[in-house]
Write a protein that holds these residues in place. Structure first.
Motif, mmCIF file in Angstrom:
data_model
loop_
_atom_site.group_PDB
_atom_site.id
_atom_site.type_symbol
_atom_site.label_atom_id
_atom_site.label_comp_id
_atom_site.label_asym_id
_atom_site.label_seq_id
_atom_site.Cartn_x
_atom_site.Cartn_y
_atom_site.Cartn_z
ATOM 1 N N PRO A 78 0.835 -1.202 0.000
ATOM 2 C CA PRO A 78 0.000 0.000 0.000
ATOM 3 C C PRO A 78 0.873 1.257 0.000
ATOM 4 C CG PRO A 78 -0.679 -1.556 1.723
ATOM 5 C CD PRO A 78 0.642 -2.023 1.202
ATOM 6 N N HIS A 80 0.242 4.179 1.144
ATOM 7 C CA HIS A 80 0.133 5.113 2.275
ATOM 8 C C HIS A 80 1.251 4.932 3.303
ATOM 9 C CE1 HIS A 80 -1.564 2.170 5.163
ATOM 10 N NE2 HIS A 80 -2.213 1.667 4.124
ATOM 11 N N TYR A 81 1.880 3.754 3.361
ATOM 12 C CA TYR A 81 3.003 3.576 4.282
ATOM 13 C C TYR A 81 4.233 4.375 3.828
ATOM 14 C CZ TYR A 81 0.463 -0.384 6.334
ATOM 15 O OH TYR A 81 -0.464 -1.165 6.965
ATOM 16 N N HIS A 83 3.657 7.288 1.907
ATOM 17 C CA HIS A 83 3.076 8.603 1.609
ATOM 18 C C HIS A 83 3.076 8.912 0.120
ATOM 19 C CE1 HIS A 83 2.616 9.741 5.867
ATOM 20 N NE2 HIS A 83 3.614 8.893 6.011
ATOM 21 N N ALA A 85 0.460 8.127 -3.486
ATOM 22 C CA ALA A 85 -0.974 7.914 -3.746
ATOM 23 C C ALA A 85 -1.325 6.470 -4.077
ATOM 24 C CB ALA A 85 -1.415 8.834 -4.883
ATOM 25 N N ASN A 86 -0.485 5.810 -4.852
ATOM 26 C CA ASN A 86 -0.854 4.495 -5.376
ATOM 27 C C ASN A 86 -0.031 3.365 -4.758
ATOM 28 O OD1 ASN A 86 -2.681 5.711 -7.240
ATOM 29 N ND2 ASN A 86 -0.937 6.208 -8.548
ATOM 30 N N GLU A 87 -0.617 2.173 -4.754
ATOM 31 C CA GLU A 87 0.144 0.992 -4.358
ATOM 32 C C GLU A 87 1.153 0.667 -5.453
ATOM 33 O OE1 GLU A 87 -2.887 -1.952 -3.904
ATOM 34 O OE2 GLU A 87 -2.957 -2.417 -6.053
ATOM 35 N N SER A 183 8.728 7.548 5.443
ATOM 36 C CA SER A 183 7.997 6.810 6.478
ATOM 37 C C SER A 183 8.392 7.309 7.859
ATOM 38 C CB SER A 183 8.294 5.304 6.387
ATOM 39 O OG SER A 183 7.967 4.786 5.127
ATOM 40 N N ASP A 187 4.490 4.446 10.361
ATOM 41 C CA ASP A 187 4.435 3.832 9.032
ATOM 42 C C ASP A 187 5.269 2.551 8.990
ATOM 43 O OD1 ASP A 187 2.917 5.975 7.941
ATOM 44 O OD2 ASP A 187 4.745 7.137 7.695
#
Length: 203
Positions: A78, A80-81, A83, A85-87, A183, A187
């Motif tokens: 993912p 978000h870990y 920062h 937008a996309n995986e 991170s 994160d």
């Protein structure tokens, strides 16, 4: 030694702070050493120890980061870990190295370098209490990434920065503009959970 009135005998003291005080007191009062010089030597010892502890913590985080990449090979993580937008998919690495030197000069060491052909990863770890990462640290890592990109003829560079204490406001604005992954402790703990590894220790 600790004197016990009941029975009139001594025992060894296990309190490290008291023992340190007695050593300093003994050098000043018994050996007759200059008080300022003794204090200065003690300060140097503790500052050196503090730096060594910080380096060891940073190295520990590097090991965790390397293990995350190793465990996550050919998996989708993912964004978000990091920062973003996309995986994205983690490649199969041919090597993951810690503390790799790019050259003989000072500041030429990369904390983590992962090679996967045309995709190369470089990462930096900072575990400094009360000190957030600023733009200067980020620019240094980007410079090292450019060296790796040139030498390895990389078509895709992943630049990842971990900071235990977080980042300055200016750094947070800087990283997205340069396509950097970043991170925090939270994160990294989330990533460790995701790839089924033990979380960072509380140091």
């Amino acid at each position: 030694m600790d004197y016990l009135e009941l029975g009139g005998w001594f025992r060894k003291v296990k309190d490290p702070i008291l023992l340190e005080f007695l050593k300093v007191w003994g050098r000043i009062e018994v050996e007759g050493k200059n008080e300022g010089e003794v204090r200065d030597e003690l300060q140097q010892q503790y500052q050196s120890l503090k730096k060594k502890m910080s380096d060891l913590k940073g190295y520990l985080a590097e090991v965790y980061m390397a293990q995350i990449l190793f465990n996550a090979q050919r998996q989708t993580l993912p964004g978000h870990y990091f920062h973003v937008a996309n995986e994205f998919e983690v490649p199969r690495f041919n090597f993951i190295r810690l503390r790799e030197r790019l050259g003989p000069g000072a500041g030429s060491e990369i904390d983590l370098h992962g090679g996967a052909g045309i995709e190369q990863w470089v990462a930096e770890s900072k575990w400094r209490r009360g000190h957030k990462v600023g733009i200067g640290d980020l620019e240094e890592l980007l410079d090292k990434a450019e060296v790796v990109k040139r030498e390895r003829k990389a078509e895709l560079m992943r630049v990842w920065f971990f900071s235990y204490e977080g980042f300055t406001k200016e750094a947070l604005e800087f990283m997205p503009k340069h396509g950097m992954f970043w991170s925090t402790k939270e994160d990294l703990d989330g990533l460790l959970d995701y790839v089924k590894l033990r979380r960072l220790p509380k140091l």
